[in-house]
Design a protein around this motif. Structure first.
Motif, PDB file in Angstrom:
ATOM      1  N   LEU A 100       0.839  -1.202   0.000  1.00 46.72           N
ATOM      2  CA  LEU A 100       0.000   0.000   0.000  1.00 46.72           C
ATOM      3  C   LEU A 100       0.868   1.243   0.000  1.00 46.72           C
ATOM      4  CD1 LEU A 100      -2.483  -1.172   2.776  1.00 46.72           C
ATOM      5  CD2 LEU A 100      -2.736  -1.389   0.288  1.00 46.72           C
ATOM      6  N   ASP A 101       0.608   2.154  -0.943  1.00 45.85           N
ATOM      7  CA  ASP A 101       1.363   3.404  -0.992  1.00 45.85           C
ATOM      8  C   ASP A 101       0.422   4.548  -1.332  1.00 45.85           C
ATOM      9  OD1 ASP A 101       3.583   5.019  -0.750  1.00 45.85           O
ATOM     10  OD2 ASP A 101       4.479   4.434  -2.651  1.00 45.85           O
ATOM     11  N   ASP A 102       0.882   5.752  -1.014  1.00 43.73           N
ATOM     12  CA  ASP A 102       0.049   6.932  -1.225  1.00 43.73           C
ATOM     13  C   ASP A 102      -0.041   7.332  -2.692  1.00 43.73           C
ATOM     14  OD1 ASP A 102       2.719   7.743  -1.279  1.00 43.73           O
ATOM     15  OD2 ASP A 102       2.428   9.460   0.052  1.00 43.73           O
ATOM     16  N   VAL A 103       1.117   7.443  -3.363  1.00 40.39           N
ATOM     17  CA  VAL A 103       1.101   7.959  -4.735  1.00 40.39           C
ATOM     18  C   VAL A 103       2.077   7.173  -5.604  1.00 40.39           C
ATOM     19  CG1 VAL A 103       2.840   9.767  -4.338  1.00 40.39           C
ATOM     20  CG2 VAL A 103       1.127  10.068  -6.140  1.00 40.39           C
ATOM     21  N   PHE A 104       1.683   6.986  -6.842  1.00 39.42           N
ATOM     22  CA  PHE A 104       2.511   6.307  -7.832  1.00 39.42           C
ATOM     23  C   PHE A 104       2.889   7.344  -8.870  1.00 39.42           C
ATOM     24  CE2 PHE A 104       2.834   3.632 -11.724  1.00 39.42           C
ATOM     25  CZ  PHE A 104       3.787   2.718 -11.292  1.00 39.42           C
ATOM     26  N   ASP A 105       4.178   7.708  -8.887  1.00 39.14           N
ATOM     27  CA  ASP A 105       4.642   8.622  -9.934  1.00 39.14           C
ATOM     28  C   ASP A 105       5.796   7.969 -10.687  1.00 39.14           C
ATOM     29  OD1 ASP A 105       6.489   9.139  -7.849  1.00 39.14           O
ATOM     30  OD2 ASP A 105       5.632  11.081  -7.433  1.00 39.14           O
ATOM     31  N   THR A 106       7.009   7.980 -10.176  1.00 43.26           N
ATOM     32  CA  THR A 106       8.103   7.332 -10.905  1.00 43.26           C
ATOM     33  C   THR A 106       7.950   5.817 -10.914  1.00 43.26           C
ATOM     34  OG1 THR A 106       9.567   7.066  -8.982  1.00 43.26           O
ATOM     35  CG2 THR A 106       9.714   9.151 -10.221  1.00 43.26           C
ATOM     36  N   GLY A 107       7.338   5.272  -9.857  1.00 39.88           N
ATOM     37  CA  GLY A 107       7.183   3.823  -9.729  1.00 39.88           C
ATOM     38  C   GLY A 107       8.368   3.140  -9.071  1.00 39.88           C
ATOM     39  N   LEU A 108       9.415   3.892  -8.757  1.00 38.99           N
ATOM     40  CA  LEU A 108      10.628   3.292  -8.191  1.00 38.99           C
ATOM     41  C   LEU A 108      10.381   2.641  -6.836  1.00 38.99           C
ATOM     42  CD1 LEU A 108      13.301   6.015  -9.074  1.00 38.99           C
ATOM     43  CD2 LEU A 108      12.982   3.777 -10.149  1.00 38.99           C
ATOM     44  N   SER A 109       9.691   3.330  -5.941  1.00 34.84           N
ATOM     45  CA  SER A 109       9.455   2.772  -4.602  1.00 34.84           C
ATOM     46  C   SER A 109       8.585   1.522  -4.667  1.00 34.84           C
ATOM     47  CB  SER A 109       8.790   3.805  -3.692  1.00 34.84           C
ATOM     48  OG  SER A 109       9.664   4.869  -3.430  1.00 34.84           O
ATOM     49  N   LEU A 110       7.534   1.566  -5.447  1.00 35.09           N
ATOM     50  CA  LEU A 110       6.653   0.413  -5.547  1.00 35.09           C
ATOM     51  C   LEU A 110       7.386  -0.783  -6.153  1.00 35.09           C
ATOM     52  CD1 LEU A 110       3.734  -0.210  -4.751  1.00 35.09           C
ATOM     53  CD2 LEU A 110       3.091   0.234  -7.112  1.00 35.09           C
ATOM     54  N   ALA A 111       8.171  -0.550  -7.195  1.00 36.47           N
ATOM     55  CA  ALA A 111       8.939  -1.637  -7.814  1.00 36.47           C
ATOM     56  C   ALA A 111       9.936  -2.223  -6.815  1.00 36.47           C
ATOM     57  CB  ALA A 111       9.661  -1.134  -9.060  1.00 36.47           C
ATOM     58  N   GLU A 112      10.568  -1.383  -6.026  1.00 39.10           N
ATOM     59  CA  GLU A 112      11.520  -1.864  -5.020  1.00 39.10           C
ATOM     60  C   GLU A 112      10.803  -2.659  -3.935  1.00 39.10           C
ATOM     61  OE1 GLU A 112      15.349  -2.293  -3.112  1.00 39.10           O
ATOM     62  OE2 GLU A 112      14.598  -2.119  -5.161  1.00 39.10           O
ATOM     63  N   ALA A 113       9.642  -2.216  -3.518  1.00 39.68           N
ATOM     64  CA  ALA A 113       8.869  -2.945  -2.510  1.00 39.68           C
ATOM     65  C   ALA A 113       8.452  -4.321  -3.029  1.00 39.68           C
ATOM     66  CB  ALA A 113       7.647  -2.131  -2.095  1.00 39.68           C
ATOM     67  N   VAL A 114       8.049  -4.394  -4.288  1.00 37.52           N
ATOM     68  CA  VAL A 114       7.696  -5.685  -4.889  1.00 37.52           C
ATOM     69  C   VAL A 114       8.918  -6.597  -4.910  1.00 37.52           C
ATOM     70  CG1 VAL A 114       7.011  -6.817  -7.047  1.00 37.52           C
ATOM     71  CG2 VAL A 114       5.749  -4.814  -6.238  1.00 37.52           C
ATOM     72  N   ARG A 115      10.049  -6.064  -5.324  1.00 38.68           N
ATOM     73  CA  ARG A 115      11.281  -6.865  -5.356  1.00 38.68           C
ATOM     74  C   ARG A 115      11.627  -7.395  -3.964  1.00 38.68           C
ATOM     75  NH1 ARG A 115      16.183  -6.827  -3.887  1.00 38.68           N
ATOM     76  NH2 ARG A 115      16.148  -4.710  -3.040  1.00 38.68           N
ATOM     77  N   ILE A 116      11.572  -6.529  -2.969  1.00 40.35           N
ATOM     78  CA  ILE A 116      11.928  -6.912  -1.598  1.00 40.35           C
ATOM     79  C   ILE A 116      11.000  -8.002  -1.072  1.00 40.35           C
ATOM     80  CG2 ILE A 116      11.898  -6.061   0.792  1.00 40.35           C
ATOM     81  CD1 ILE A 116      13.033  -3.393  -0.354  1.00 40.35           C
TER      82      ILE A 116
END
Length: 176
Positions: A100-116
């Motif tokens: 769960l995240d607040d905003v999707f812009d670059t997508g870097l954080s979400l992609a890193e969270a999926v990887r982790i």
């Protein structure tokens, strides 16, 4: 144009709540009480709290964890890399994870969270963001669930900040 020091309301609190309730209704059939909801800190905290309560009202009592990632610091632009400040605490082996995240812009954080979470052994990873902003370049992934299609503006409130400020606003506002 609004005074840059005064946030302009784009999505009032009642509409934020309606989007969260809609997301919960779409997600609830796909998860169970063993699902681990992973909140991306710090901005995702407001949304994760509201969404997990909305899921509970629908009979889904997820487990909760958090992953503290940073890619912006106090700046308005991504640094282009994600720093892991604190990892998840729950074991992920064989689990269904809902990030769960607040905003999707670059997508870097979400992609890193999926990887982790996948590297930690998650069997299935679902992603959910409250807001998705338009982005000029292709992103590494597409969120499974999006609550609101946001404009390409500098957003504050409901967890979104300007140098650590204005996160607590109940509305989503533009500060540009």
């Amino acid at each position: 144009m609004a005074d840059p020091a005064t946030p302009a309301v784009l999505l009032p609190e009642d509409q934020v709540a309606a989007h969260v309730a809609d997301l919960a209704a779409r997600i609830a059939p796909l998860i169970d009480d063993e699902t681990i909801a992973v909140c991306l800190l710090t901005g995702g905290l407001w949304f994760a709290a509201d969404l997990t309560r909305a899921l509970a009202r629908l009979g889904r009592h997820v487990r909760f964890d958090a992953l503290w990632l940073a890619s912006y610091g106090d700046g308005k632009a991504s640094k282009g890399q994600v720093e892991v400040r604190a990892p998840c605490q729950r074991p992920m082996d064989g689990a269904r994870v809902l990030i769960l995240d607040d905003v999707f812009d670059t997508g870097l954080s979400l992609a890193e969270a999926v990887r982790i979470t996948r590297e930690a052994g998650a069997a299935e990873v679902l992603t959910c963001v409250f807001a998705r902003k338009p982005w000029p370049e292709p992103r590494a992934l597409t969120p499974d669930f999006v609550g609101w299609e946001a404009p390409s503006r500098y957003l504050v409130g409901y967890g979104l900040d300007a140098g650590g400020r204005l996160r607590g606003l109940p509305d989503i506002c533009a500060l540009d």
